[in-house]
Design an enzyme around this catalytic site. Structure first.
Site, PDB file in Angstrom:
ATOM      1  N   PRO A 224     -80.105  75.528 -59.205  1.00 22.63           N
ATOM      2  CA  PRO A 224     -81.057  76.046 -58.202  1.00 22.63           C
ATOM      3  C   PRO A 224     -81.321  75.125 -57.023  1.00 22.63           C
ATOM      4  O   PRO A 224     -81.910  75.558 -56.041  1.00 22.63           O
ATOM      5  CB  PRO A 224     -82.336  76.285 -59.014  1.00 22.63           C
ATOM      6  CG  PRO A 224     -82.176  75.517 -60.277  1.00 22.63           C
ATOM      7  CD  PRO A 224     -80.703  75.399 -60.538  1.00 22.63           C
TER       8      PRO A 224
ATOM      9  N   ARG B 172     -83.845  73.725 -37.061  1.00 20.03           N
ATOM     10  CA  ARG B 172     -84.643  74.674 -36.271  1.00 20.03           C
ATOM     11  C   ARG B 172     -85.755  75.296 -37.116  1.00 20.03           C
ATOM     12  O   ARG B 172     -86.752  75.765 -36.587  1.00 20.03           O
ATOM     13  CB  ARG B 172     -83.744  75.764 -35.678  1.00 20.03           C
ATOM     14  CG  ARG B 172     -82.854  75.255 -34.533  1.00 20.03           C
ATOM     15  CD  ARG B 172     -82.202  76.405 -33.766  1.00 20.03           C
ATOM     16  NE  ARG B 172     -81.234  77.118 -34.561  1.00 20.03           N
ATOM     17  CZ  ARG B 172     -79.932  76.822 -34.613  1.00 20.03           C
ATOM     18  NH1 ARG B 172     -79.450  75.828 -33.889  1.00 20.03           N
ATOM     19  NH2 ARG B 172     -79.116  77.520 -35.362  1.00 20.03           N
TER      20      ARG B 172
ATOM     21  N   ASN C  65     -61.535  73.952 -35.856  1.00 18.54           N
ATOM     22  CA  ASN C  65     -60.244  74.080 -36.565  1.00 18.54           C
ATOM     23  C   ASN C  65     -59.451  75.247 -35.988  1.00 18.54           C
ATOM     24  O   ASN C  65     -58.225  75.184 -35.930  1.00 18.54           O
ATOM     25  CB  ASN C  65     -60.347  74.330 -38.069  1.00 18.54           C
ATOM     26  CG  ASN C  65     -61.695  74.119 -38.667  1.00 18.54           C
ATOM     27  OD1 ASN C  65     -62.686  74.434 -38.033  1.00 18.54           O
ATOM     28  ND2 ASN C  65     -61.722  73.599 -39.864  1.00 18.54           N
ATOM     29  N   CYS C  66     -60.178  76.289 -35.584  1.00 12.78           N
ATOM     30  CA  CYS C  66     -59.493  77.491 -35.098  1.00 12.78           C
ATOM     31  C   CYS C  66     -58.691  77.194 -33.831  1.00 12.78           C
ATOM     32  O   CYS C  66     -57.764  77.927 -33.486  1.00 12.78           O
ATOM     33  CB  CYS C  66     -60.504  78.591 -34.820  1.00 12.78           C
ATOM     34  SG  CYS C  66     -61.627  78.846 -36.207  1.00 12.78           S
TER      35      CYS C  66
ATOM     36  N   ILE D 108     -78.744  73.406 -55.548  1.00 11.14           N
ATOM     37  CA  ILE D 108     -77.466  73.189 -54.863  1.00 11.14           C
ATOM     38  C   ILE D 108     -76.996  74.520 -54.261  1.00 11.14           C
ATOM     39  O   ILE D 108     -76.880  75.524 -54.957  1.00 11.14           O
ATOM     40  CB  ILE D 108     -76.381  72.635 -55.822  1.00 11.14           C
ATOM     41  CG1 ILE D 108     -76.882  71.351 -56.506  1.00 11.14           C
ATOM     42  CG2 ILE D 108     -75.087  72.365 -55.061  1.00 11.14           C
ATOM     43  CD1 ILE D 108     -75.888  70.719 -57.462  1.00 11.14           C
TER      44      ILE D 108
ATOM     45  N   LYS E 183     -62.204 109.990 -25.216  1.00  4.59           N
ATOM     46  CA  LYS E 183     -62.151 109.982 -26.689  1.00  4.59           C
ATOM     47  C   LYS E 183     -61.483 108.670 -27.053  1.00  4.59           C
ATOM     48  O   LYS E 183     -60.258 108.540 -27.005  1.00  4.59           O
ATOM     49  CB  LYS E 183     -61.320 111.148 -27.215  1.00  4.59           C
ATOM     50  CG  LYS E 183     -62.049 112.466 -27.281  1.00  4.59           C
ATOM     51  CD  LYS E 183     -61.130 113.496 -27.941  1.00  4.59           C
ATOM     52  CE  LYS E 183     -61.571 114.891 -27.595  1.00  4.59           C
ATOM     53  NZ  LYS E 183     -60.461 115.863 -27.676  1.00  4.59           N
TER      54      LYS E 183
ATOM     55  N   SER F 175     -67.799  68.840 -36.869  1.00  2.00           N
ATOM     56  CA  SER F 175     -67.962  70.009 -35.999  1.00  2.00           C
ATOM     57  C   SER F 175     -66.833  70.178 -34.995  1.00  2.00           C
ATOM     58  O   SER F 175     -67.072  70.392 -33.816  1.00  2.00           O
ATOM     59  CB  SER F 175     -69.299  69.901 -35.251  1.00  2.00           C
ATOM     60  OG  SER F 175     -69.612  71.139 -34.662  1.00  2.00           O
TER      61      SER F 175
ATOM     62  N   ASP G 191     -65.456  78.285 -46.968  1.00  2.14           N
ATOM     63  CA  ASP G 191     -64.180  78.555 -47.627  1.00  2.14           C
ATOM     64  C   ASP G 191     -64.207  78.255 -49.121  1.00  2.14           C
ATOM     65  O   ASP G 191     -63.351  78.736 -49.866  1.00  2.14           O
ATOM     66  CB  ASP G 191     -63.074  77.692 -46.997  1.00  2.14           C
ATOM     67  CG  ASP G 191     -62.741  78.108 -45.580  1.00  2.14           C
ATOM     68  OD1 ASP G 191     -63.367  79.060 -45.076  1.00  2.14           O
ATOM     69  OD2 ASP G 191     -61.843  77.481 -44.974  1.00  2.14           O
TER      70      ASP G 191
HETATM   71  C1  LIG Z   1     -55.567  75.840 -38.127  1.00  5.68           C
HETATM   72  C2  LIG Z   1     -56.734  76.720 -38.472  1.00  5.68           C
HETATM   73  C3  LIG Z   1     -57.006  77.826 -37.693  1.00  5.68           C
HETATM   74  C4  LIG Z   1     -58.058  78.667 -38.024  1.00  5.68           C
HETATM   75  N1  LIG Z   1     -58.316  79.743 -37.227  1.00  5.68           N
HETATM   76  C5  LIG Z   1     -59.343  80.560 -37.528  1.00  5.68           C
HETATM   77  C6  LIG Z   1     -59.669  81.642 -36.689  1.00  5.68           C
HETATM   78  O1  LIG Z   1     -59.043  81.863 -35.655  1.00  5.68           O
HETATM   79  N2  LIG Z   1     -60.695  82.451 -37.055  1.00  5.68           N
HETATM   80  C7  LIG Z   1     -61.435  82.216 -38.185  1.00  5.68           C
HETATM   81  O2  LIG Z   1     -62.365  82.972 -38.469  1.00  5.68           O
HETATM   82  N3  LIG Z   1     -61.159  81.181 -38.985  1.00  5.68           N
HETATM   83  C8  LIG Z   1     -60.135  80.351 -38.687  1.00  5.68           C
HETATM   84  N4  LIG Z   1     -59.874  79.277 -39.484  1.00  5.68           N
HETATM   85  C9  LIG Z   1     -60.676  79.097 -40.704  1.00  5.68           C
HETATM   86  C10 LIG Z   1     -61.990  78.390 -40.417  1.00  5.68           C
HETATM   87  O3  LIG Z   1     -61.740  77.231 -39.702  1.00  5.68           O
HETATM   88  C11 LIG Z   1     -62.661  78.089 -41.746  1.00  5.68           C
HETATM   89  O4  LIG Z   1     -62.910  79.294 -42.402  1.00  5.68           O
HETATM   90  C12 LIG Z   1     -63.971  77.345 -41.569  1.00  5.68           C
HETATM   91  O5  LIG Z   1     -63.775  76.143 -40.903  1.00  5.68           O
HETATM   92  C13 LIG Z   1     -64.584  77.089 -42.947  1.00  5.68           C
HETATM   93  O6  LIG Z   1     -65.719  76.307 -42.830  1.00  5.68           O
HETATM   94  P1  LIG Z   1     -66.143  75.329 -44.002  1.00  5.68           P
HETATM   95  O7  LIG Z   1     -67.369  74.642 -43.561  1.00  5.68           O
HETATM   96  O8  LIG Z   1     -66.132  76.057 -45.278  1.00  5.68           O
HETATM   97  O9  LIG Z   1     -64.933  74.281 -44.102  1.00  5.68           O
HETATM   98  P2  LIG Z   1     -64.368  73.306 -42.997  1.00  5.68           P
HETATM   99  O10 LIG Z   1     -64.747  73.735 -41.639  1.00  5.68           O
HETATM  100  O11 LIG Z   1     -62.925  73.151 -43.288  1.00  5.68           O
HETATM  101  O12 LIG Z   1     -65.113  71.939 -43.291  1.00  5.68           O
HETATM  102  C14 LIG Z   1     -64.992  71.314 -44.523  1.00  5.68           C
HETATM  103  C15 LIG Z   1     -65.096  69.829 -44.317  1.00  5.68           C
HETATM  104  O13 LIG Z   1     -65.548  69.254 -45.521  1.00  5.68           O
HETATM  105  C16 LIG Z   1     -64.976  67.969 -45.646  1.00  5.68           C
HETATM  106  N5  LIG Z   1     -65.041  67.588 -47.064  1.00  5.68           N
HETATM  107  C17 LIG Z   1     -64.435  68.199 -48.107  1.00  5.68           C
HETATM  108  N6  LIG Z   1     -64.762  67.583 -49.256  1.00  5.68           N
HETATM  109  C18 LIG Z   1     -65.592  66.555 -48.931  1.00  5.68           C
HETATM  110  C19 LIG Z   1     -66.254  65.566 -49.693  1.00  5.68           C
HETATM  111  N7  LIG Z   1     -66.151  65.510 -51.003  1.00  5.68           N
HETATM  112  N8  LIG Z   1     -67.015  64.680 -49.038  1.00  5.68           N
HETATM  113  C20 LIG Z   1     -67.153  64.727 -47.696  1.00  5.68           C
HETATM  114  N9  LIG Z   1     -66.541  65.638 -46.922  1.00  5.68           N
HETATM  115  C21 LIG Z   1     -65.774  66.557 -47.533  1.00  5.68           C
HETATM  116  C22 LIG Z   1     -63.562  68.165 -45.155  1.00  5.68           C
HETATM  117  O14 LIG Z   1     -63.023  66.947 -44.712  1.00  5.68           O
HETATM  118  C23 LIG Z   1     -63.758  69.154 -44.021  1.00  5.68           C
HETATM  119  O15 LIG Z   1     -63.792  68.515 -42.772  1.00  5.68           O
HETATM  120  C24 LIG Z   1     -58.843  78.398 -39.172  1.00  5.68           C
HETATM  121  C25 LIG Z   1     -58.573  77.275 -39.960  1.00  5.68           C
HETATM  122  C26 LIG Z   1     -57.528  76.443 -39.607  1.00  5.68           C
HETATM  123  C27 LIG Z   1     -57.256  75.238 -40.462  1.00  5.68           C
END
Ligand SMILES: Cc1cc2nc3c(=O)[nH]c(=O)nc-3n(C[C@H](O)[C@H](O)[C@H](O)COP(=O)(O)OP(=O)(O)OC[C@H]3O[C@@H](n4cnc5c(N)ncnc54)[C@H](O)[C@@H]3O)c2cc1C
Length: 586
Positions: free
Chosen positions: A296, A40, A60-61, A298, A455, A57, A303
């Site tokens: 700079p 965008r 996970n939640c 990267i 309140k 995409s 998480d």
């Molecule tokens: C069961 C569950 C329930 C959840 N519920 C909630 C909720 O209700 N509320 C909330 O706020 N958060 C929740 N979370 C947490 C939330 O999903 C994560 O905080 C969020 O997805 C983090 O985003 P991210 O992009 O850091 O990692 P992710 O969304 O986990 O994506 C990381 C991706 O990177 C890929 N990857 C890793 N290393 C490599 C590599 N070297 N090469 C290629 N791909 C790679 C992995 O396969 C993965 O798919 C939940 C998580 C889980 C597992």
């Protein structure tokens, strides 16, 4: 060739008309969010996502709710597909492609195609890491047995569902009583399984203070979940009947048809570490406010990163979807050369379990103590989620933490069946805006009988703290009741007193207080309590205007019961190794 601007805080690219190649590692929450935002902002960039798993995409939640059949169609978990990302955003997505190495000098990544094992080098001008966090699998005997699961991906959930069906599973053991553990408990109960949670700490929901976690345990137990606190997983063995024998550290054996590991997550940092990027004290990738790593070109989000906590200023790992998405937006803007900055995290979170909502924001008492911040006070209150005269009011157990010296709101936790998340979200915004308890007291919030009260609980929390700060109604903590030089005054009605009271308390119902002042001492503090704190506040005001040093025991008998139950839980759960032997005498 791209021309680099030396000041990284201002702008990284002179990108007008130049096609830069942005590689994104990880294509779920942070990765795809960054890709869409970047598109965008920059129509010219070449954006490529490499995702190790088969899906991008996905929600996970939503995974626990797919196990519980609340989400009946798996496809609903797919927020965006590779096709949508290609057609709408011109983002190139490679699923089942793992990035295995980063060559920072050459600006290339090594990518392994997991379907055929082939490897290739891919050039980047900017690299964004969003690899997430992996579930912790402790190296204990039997951890890899069939029937032992973690919950992170759609394939994980498929396996759990298939296992339940194939084995007509009836008994589940969940290891770890945090967010995912509780959500899985709810969903496995929904599927009709008997559920036991084993949790090594002496409380469920570790982000809460222990007394606030008591209603959570009681609620789970009242819905048929067995909760075993202060005990960890020791080993797993295959049982003769095809199930699993779960042995705990306290040598209890629990029979199970499946085991869910929800012990917590660990940031995925192997790639970053191997590339020499700076890793912080909490084990996450260190980033600046633009989500830029120690290199700079990267960036990292989600998480896997370590971020400053806005309240305690300590480094924090907050594995939640909200921060991941917001950080992705910031990183994308930074890659596109826009001046932006991430404000930090405050850990605002909500979880539902079997009809109970648990939410928190900002610091807990535990985290304030850990950070060495002693200037805080706690307010407890238990108001209805809406006015009592309108049918169906449910109590909210609310704890507010504030700084007495300047009134700043530091954190809040709430548990209840309705209206919980709204109050915590309001306080979350207050914390972000560095508001004080006066702001909470003054906040103009919406009200009609079925939604709240004139309140609102948020106003009440602010007012109680305000009254404490200006000494109109100082608060006493529950640890103070054992002090030798204090009197305890119980102003509840006789029926409440007879249902349970402190041995050493003086009982004077509020309606009789003005006539019985002579029974109270003026030479020591009087700690006043009622059921939840309101009548005690009125009593404190009567007494203080007549020269008594009266203080309100915050949250009343209801809070005391939670505090006492938490202390009992800690006593029962204290592992022998932690029991301090008595000092030798004589
Ligand atoms: C069961 C569950 C329930 C959840 N519920 C909630 C909720 O209700 N509320 C909330 O706020 N958060 C929740 N979370 C947490 C939330 O999903 C994560 O905080 C969020 O997805 C983090 O985003 P991210 O992009 O850091 O990692 P992710 O969304 O986990 O994506 C990381 C991706 O990177 C890929 N990857 C890793 N290393 C490599 C590599 N070297 N090469 C290629 N791909 C790679 C992995 O396969 C993965 O798919 C939940 C998580 C889980 C597992």
């Amino acid at each position: 060739m791209l021309k680099r601007i030396q000041n990284p805080n201002v702008s990284f690219w002179l990108s007008q008309g130049v096609k830069k190649r942005v590689i994104i590692v990880g294509g779920v929450a942070g990765g795809t969010s960054a890709a869409a935002r970047l598109r965008r902002l920059d129509e010219n960039a070449e954006i490529v996502i490499f995702e190790r798993g088969a899906f991008v995409s996905f929600a996970n939640c939503g995974l626990p709710y797919r196990v519980g059949d609340v989400i009946t169609d798996e496809r609903k978990l797919l927020v965006a597909t590779p096709e949508l990302l290609r057609d709408r955003f011109r983002v190139e997505v490679h699923t089942e492609h793992e990035v295995t190495a980063i060559d920072r000098a050459a600006h290339t990544v090594t990518v392994r195609n997991l379907s055929d094992g082939s490897e290739r080098q891919e050039h980047y001008d900017a690299l964004l890491l969003s690899p997430g966090a992996g579930p912790i699998r402790p190296p204990i005997p039997g951890i890899d047995l069939p029937g032992v699961f973690t919950v992170r991906s759609i394939p994980d959930v498929r396996k759990i569902r298939a296992w339940i069906d194939k084995h007509a599973a009836k008994r589940a053991v969940i290891v770890g009583g945090g967010f995912i553990g509780l959500e899985m408990a709810e969903n496995l109960r929904r599927r009709g399984l008997d559920v036991t949670i084993i949790e090594k700490l002496d409380q469920l929901m570790p982000p809460l203070d222990p007394e606030m976690a008591i209603p959570v345990r009681l609620h789970c137990e009242s819905h048929g979940v067995t909760v075993r606190l202060g005990d960890g997983l020791a080993s797993l063995t295959a049982a003769a009947n095809g199930g699993l024998a779960v042995r705990t550290e306290h040598n209890l054996e629990i029979a199970a048809d499946l085991v869910i590991l929800s012990i917590g997550v660990r940031p995925e940092t192997q790639l970053a570490k191997a590339a020499g990027l700076t890793i912080g004290p909490r084990g996450g990738i260190v980033v600046d406010s633009h989500m830029r790593t120690s290199d700079p070109v990267i960036w990292a989000v989600g998480d896997a990163v370590e971020i400053s906590d806005v309240v305690t200023a300590s480094a924090a790992l907050v594995p939640l979807a909200g921060p991941a998405n917001r950080q992705a937006r910031i990183a994308a803007a930074s890659i596109a050369g826009r001046a932006t900055g991430f404000r930090g995290v405050q850990g605002t979170a909500v979880c539902g379990v079997l009809g109970l909502t648990i939410a928190s924001t900002g610091a807990s008492e535990k985290s304030l103590r850990r950070a060495g911040l002693g200037d805080f006070q706690a307010v407890y209150l238990h108001p209805g989620h809406h006015v009592g005269y309108y049918p169906g009011a449910k109590p909210i157990h609310l704890k507010l933490l504030f700084r007495p010296s300047d009134g700043r709101v530091l954190g809040a936790q709430a548990v209840g069946e309705a209206g919980v998340e709204r109050r915590i979200d309001t306080i979350a915004m207050a914390i972000q805006m560095r508001a004080t308890v006066d702001d909470l007291a003054e906040a103009e919030l919406c009200y009609a009988p079925q939604y709240g009260a004139a309140k609102d609980p948020v106003n009440l929390a602010g007012m109680i703290a305000q009254n404490a700060r200006n000494q109109d109604s100082p608060l006493a903590g529950w640890a103070e009741i054992d002090g030798p030089d204090v009197s305890i005054l119980d102003v509840r009605e006789s029926s409440e007193w007879h249902a349970g009271h402190f041995e050493r308390a003086v009982h004077i119902p509020l309606g009789q207080l003005r006539d019985r002042l002579g029974e109270l001492p003026k030479d020591r503090p009087i700690l006043v309590h009622c059921a939840v704190g309101l009548r005690a506040h009125i009593a404190v005001r009567i007494l203080r205007q007549r020269g008594f040093d009266a203080r309100n025991l915050s949250g009343g008998w209801t809070t005391w019961r939670h505090v006492e139950a938490a202390a009992e839980s800690a006593r029962v759960c204290l592992p022998e190794s932690r029991v301090v032997p008595p000092e030798p005498t004589g």
